[in-house]
Scaffold this motif. Sequence first.
Motif, PDB file in Angstrom:
ATOM      1  N   GLN A 165      -2.379 -34.493   2.392  1.00  0.00           N
ATOM      2  CA  GLN A 165      -1.948 -33.209   2.956  1.00  0.00           C
ATOM      3  C   GLN A 165      -2.898 -32.716   4.059  1.00  0.00           C
ATOM      4  OE1 GLN A 165      -1.397 -30.107   0.025  1.00  0.00           O
ATOM      5  NE2 GLN A 165      -0.145 -31.460  -1.270  1.00  0.00           N
ATOM      6  N   ILE A 166      -4.191 -32.623   3.694  1.00  0.00           N
ATOM      7  CA  ILE A 166      -5.166 -32.071   4.652  1.00  0.00           C
ATOM      8  C   ILE A 166      -5.358 -33.030   5.832  1.00  0.00           C
ATOM      9  CG2 ILE A 166      -7.518 -31.227   4.966  1.00  0.00           C
ATOM     10  CD1 ILE A 166      -5.979 -29.486   3.057  1.00  0.00           C
ATOM     11  N   GLY A 167      -5.505 -34.313   5.524  1.00  0.00           N
ATOM     12  CA  GLY A 167      -5.706 -35.308   6.580  1.00  0.00           C
ATOM     13  C   GLY A 167      -4.521 -35.352   7.543  1.00  0.00           C
ATOM     14  N   GLY A 168      -3.322 -35.267   6.983  1.00  0.00           N
ATOM     15  CA  GLY A 168      -2.120 -35.253   7.808  1.00  0.00           C
ATOM     16  C   GLY A 168      -2.103 -34.067   8.764  1.00  0.00           C
ATOM     17  N   ARG A 169      -2.571 -32.908   8.273  1.00  0.00           N
ATOM     18  CA  ARG A 169      -2.616 -31.712   9.117  1.00  0.00           C
ATOM     19  C   ARG A 169      -3.624 -31.894  10.255  1.00  0.00           C
ATOM     20  NH1 ARG A 169      -4.573 -26.790   5.940  1.00  0.00           N
ATOM     21  NH2 ARG A 169      -6.475 -27.027   7.135  1.00  0.00           N
ATOM     22  N   TRP A 170      -4.801 -32.441   9.918  1.00  0.00           N
ATOM     23  CA  TRP A 170      -5.831 -32.651  10.949  1.00  0.00           C
ATOM     24  C   TRP A 170      -5.371 -33.624  12.026  1.00  0.00           C
ATOM     25  CZ3 TRP A 170     -11.685 -32.198  10.503  1.00  0.00           C
ATOM     26  CH2 TRP A 170     -12.047 -31.139   9.670  1.00  0.00           C
ATOM     27  N   LEU A 171      -4.657 -34.665  11.608  1.00  0.00           N
ATOM     28  CA  LEU A 171      -4.299 -35.734  12.554  1.00  0.00           C
ATOM     29  C   LEU A 171      -2.900 -35.572  13.150  1.00  0.00           C
ATOM     30  CD1 LEU A 171      -5.781 -38.794  10.630  1.00  0.00           C
ATOM     31  CD2 LEU A 171      -6.650 -37.822  12.774  1.00  0.00           C
ATOM     32  N   HIS A 172      -2.197 -34.534  12.721  1.00  0.00           N
ATOM     33  CA  HIS A 172      -0.831 -34.303  13.210  1.00  0.00           C
ATOM     34  C   HIS A 172       0.056 -35.528  13.028  1.00  0.00           C
ATOM     35  CE1 HIS A 172      -2.586 -30.745  15.010  1.00  0.00           C
ATOM     36  NE2 HIS A 172      -3.435 -31.489  15.661  1.00  0.00           N
ATOM     37  N   ARG A 173      -0.072 -36.198  11.876  1.00  0.00           N
ATOM     38  CA  ARG A 173       0.810 -37.334  11.595  1.00  0.00           C
ATOM     39  C   ARG A 173       0.801 -37.598  10.083  1.00  0.00           C
ATOM     40  NH1 ARG A 173      -0.629 -42.217  14.688  1.00  0.00           N
ATOM     41  NH2 ARG A 173      -1.469 -40.829  16.279  1.00  0.00           N
ATOM     42  N   ASP A 174       1.846 -38.265   9.601  1.00  0.00           N
ATOM     43  CA  ASP A 174       1.855 -38.657   8.188  1.00  0.00           C
ATOM     44  C   ASP A 174       0.885 -39.809   7.981  1.00  0.00           C
ATOM     45  OD1 ASP A 174       3.754 -36.808   7.433  1.00  0.00           O
ATOM     46  OD2 ASP A 174       5.432 -38.145   7.906  1.00  0.00           O
ATOM     47  N   ILE A 175       0.118 -39.744   6.904  1.00  0.00           N
ATOM     48  CA  ILE A 175      -0.827 -40.830   6.647  1.00  0.00           C
ATOM     49  C   ILE A 175      -0.655 -41.320   5.212  1.00  0.00           C
ATOM     50  CG2 ILE A 175      -2.519 -40.037   8.346  1.00  0.00           C
ATOM     51  CD1 ILE A 175      -4.163 -38.839   6.089  1.00  0.00           C
ATOM     52  N   GLU A 176      -0.977 -42.612   5.032  1.00  0.00           N
ATOM     53  CA  GLU A 176      -0.967 -43.163   3.676  1.00  0.00           C
ATOM     54  C   GLU A 176      -2.394 -43.256   3.181  1.00  0.00           C
ATOM     55  OE1 GLU A 176       1.450 -46.560   2.646  1.00  0.00           O
ATOM     56  OE2 GLU A 176       2.682 -46.156   4.422  1.00  0.00           O
ATOM     57  N   VAL A 177      -2.599 -42.787   1.956  1.00  0.00           N
ATOM     58  CA  VAL A 177      -3.957 -42.698   1.424  1.00  0.00           C
ATOM     59  C   VAL A 177      -4.052 -43.469   0.114  1.00  0.00           C
ATOM     60  CG1 VAL A 177      -5.788 -41.123   0.729  1.00  0.00           C
ATOM     61  CG2 VAL A 177      -4.116 -40.382   2.444  1.00  0.00           C
ATOM     62  N   ALA A 178      -5.092 -44.281  -0.015  1.00  0.00           N
ATOM     63  CA  ALA A 178      -5.341 -45.025  -1.260  1.00  0.00           C
ATOM     64  C   ALA A 178      -6.649 -44.531  -1.878  1.00  0.00           C
ATOM     65  CB  ALA A 178      -5.420 -46.521  -0.965  1.00  0.00           C
ATOM     66  N   SER A 179      -6.778 -44.785  -3.145  1.00  0.00           N
ATOM     67  CA  SER A 179      -7.975 -44.385  -3.872  1.00  0.00           C
ATOM     68  C   SER A 179      -9.009 -45.512  -3.817  1.00  0.00           C
ATOM     69  CB  SER A 179      -7.577 -44.109  -5.329  1.00  0.00           C
ATOM     70  OG  SER A 179      -8.675 -43.583  -6.023  1.00  0.00           O
ATOM     71  N   VAL A 180     -10.282 -45.154  -3.743  1.00  0.00           N
ATOM     72  CA  VAL A 180     -11.335 -46.163  -3.813  1.00  0.00           C
ATOM     73  C   VAL A 180     -12.432 -45.642  -4.741  1.00  0.00           C
ATOM     74  CG1 VAL A 180     -12.536 -45.297  -1.740  1.00  0.00           C
ATOM     75  CG2 VAL A 180     -12.931 -47.638  -2.493  1.00  0.00           C
ATOM     76  N   ALA A 181     -12.944 -46.531  -5.586  1.00  0.00           N
ATOM     77  CA  ALA A 181     -14.049 -46.169  -6.485  1.00  0.00           C
ATOM     78  C   ALA A 181     -15.332 -46.773  -5.937  1.00  0.00           C
ATOM     79  CB  ALA A 181     -13.780 -46.701  -7.889  1.00  0.00           C
ATOM     80  N   LEU A 182     -16.360 -45.966  -5.809  1.00  0.00           N
ATOM     81  CA  LEU A 182     -17.637 -46.448  -5.252  1.00  0.00           C
ATOM     82  C   LEU A 182     -18.753 -46.167  -6.254  1.00  0.00           C
ATOM     83  CD1 LEU A 182     -17.300 -45.018  -1.641  1.00  0.00           C
ATOM     84  CD2 LEU A 182     -17.085 -47.414  -2.312  1.00  0.00           C
ATOM     85  N   GLY A 183     -19.835 -46.942  -6.163  1.00  0.00           N
ATOM     86  CA  GLY A 183     -21.009 -46.711  -7.018  1.00  0.00           C
ATOM     87  C   GLY A 183     -20.652 -46.913  -8.482  1.00  0.00           C
ATOM     88  N   GLY A 184     -21.375 -46.257  -9.355  1.00  0.00           N
ATOM     89  CA  GLY A 184     -21.065 -46.249 -10.789  1.00  0.00           C
ATOM     90  C   GLY A 184     -21.408 -47.552 -11.470  1.00  0.00           C
TER      91      GLY A 184
END
Lengths: 267, 267
Positions: free
Chosen positions: B248-267
């Motif tokens: 939602q937020i990224g799409g607003r910043w970039l003025h386009r629909d974006i696909e977002v995936a989850s990534v786990a880091l560290g741990g």
Amino acid sequence: MCSTKPIGILDSGFGGLTVVGEVIRQLPQENILYVGDNARCPYGSRPPEEVRKFLFEIIDFLVAQEVKMIIIACNTATAAGLEEARQRYSVPVIGVIVPGSRAAISATKSGRIGVIGTENTINSDAYRRELHRINPRLTVTNRACKPFVRLVEEDLTDTEEARRTVTAYLQPIQTERIDTLILGCTHYPLLAPVIAEVMGEGVALINSAEETAREASTVLSVSQQLHDQNPQPQYKFYTTGDTEYFRQIGGRWLHRDIEVASVALGG
Amino acid sequence: MCSTKPIGILDSGFGGLTVVGEVIRQLPQENILYVGDNARCPYGSRPPEEVRKFLFEIIDFLVAQEVKMIIIACNTATAAGLEEARQRYSVPVIGVIVPGSRAAISATKSGRIGVIGTENTINSDAYRRELHRINPRLTVTNRACKPFVRLVEEDLTDTEEARRTVTAYLQPIQTERIDTLILGCTHYPLLAPVIAEVMGEGVALINSAEETAREASTVLSVSQQLHDQNPQPQYKFYTTGDTEYFRQIGGRWLHRDIEVASVALGG
């Protein structure tokens, strides 16, 4: 990390001194070696193979002086030999065409860009090709401005003749609704005040010399070769032509006294 | 010569998307992988060792995806880890602080430069150090502008509150007779219209996102890794936080629909 080696800058004559002036301004701690090939100037009417031969002779000389980077401060030599020079030498090599193109891409809002240069540069179509390589959707308008170099070399930049000539040559480009104009010749920055007046406020002027110096700064920074401890940098000028004439004209372009040595190339 | 590999861009959250927007604009044929470490955002209040640890976790992930370049689109992470990242990885790494500094050096005529940023960035003094490393004679005025990020994140950039806040925070810097102002935070380009209005015509605004994208273009060009045959570039976004919220937020910043995936880091 840093490198104390000089930056090597070359041109067929005096034009590259606008790049020298910008390197001094933007990288005031760098040492510079300059070669002006005045004896064989201009390059514009020579076949590209000959220009490449001259270019590599100069670069061989600069590399032997252990420069850390080469700036080809000449549109004709950049168009003729930049790619091959990059394959041939291990030091980074930058030219004047790509930095101006990149700066124009960054500056334009409308995607409508103008390019002015000598007949040879415009005929080579090098700026349009570079602009379209990065962004094929740009609209590019070219215009050769033959008399501009003479206006600079004869020190006529602040005259009525300059205003009249610039107005006449830029008129066709003004109807193209560009918002960015690339000064695609190393002489043109000295005409920038008149060009800005003629083009008006809505057009950003891209000074290739300024942009080339900035790209040199980027490349040295990323390769960790900036010289950052050099309050008294050294500038050395070599010419294949008359050293006294180079000292006079070069000093006027750079607003400082310069020492000039003779260099023999080729032969 | 060219490389079809993507450019890797990272930030602690959304701020780096201004850099993504500029890379899309200036290099419209490049593929992009973005990582926003939203789950551990903000970085600003964390010790530098911890920020470096997070930074290298993200870069390890991007390098495993075979990116050709890393852009650290985050002021805090750049200040904490750019130099070490350059030693550690073989792909070129650029940050957001040096490009803004270099552009300011190119733009200033008077040698008087202002820098605005978050408290952490201003306290780190990273911009002033970089400006003085290149040119020790510059006069640099810093100013932390704490509420600006909130104005952007809450979508209040075009409000009376924004104009009032910006006017109040920039007043001290206006008395310093600067001719160039670095927007030293990746959020600030969204406030640029208001900042320009307050500072007036005589002050050039340096947009770090714009300048960083341009330096990426320079570095790829000199290393002959530009992607110049890619009319349908791919953009992939990863977040350590909530993917729907990022979309939602990224799409607003970039003025386009974006696909977002989850990534786990560290741990």
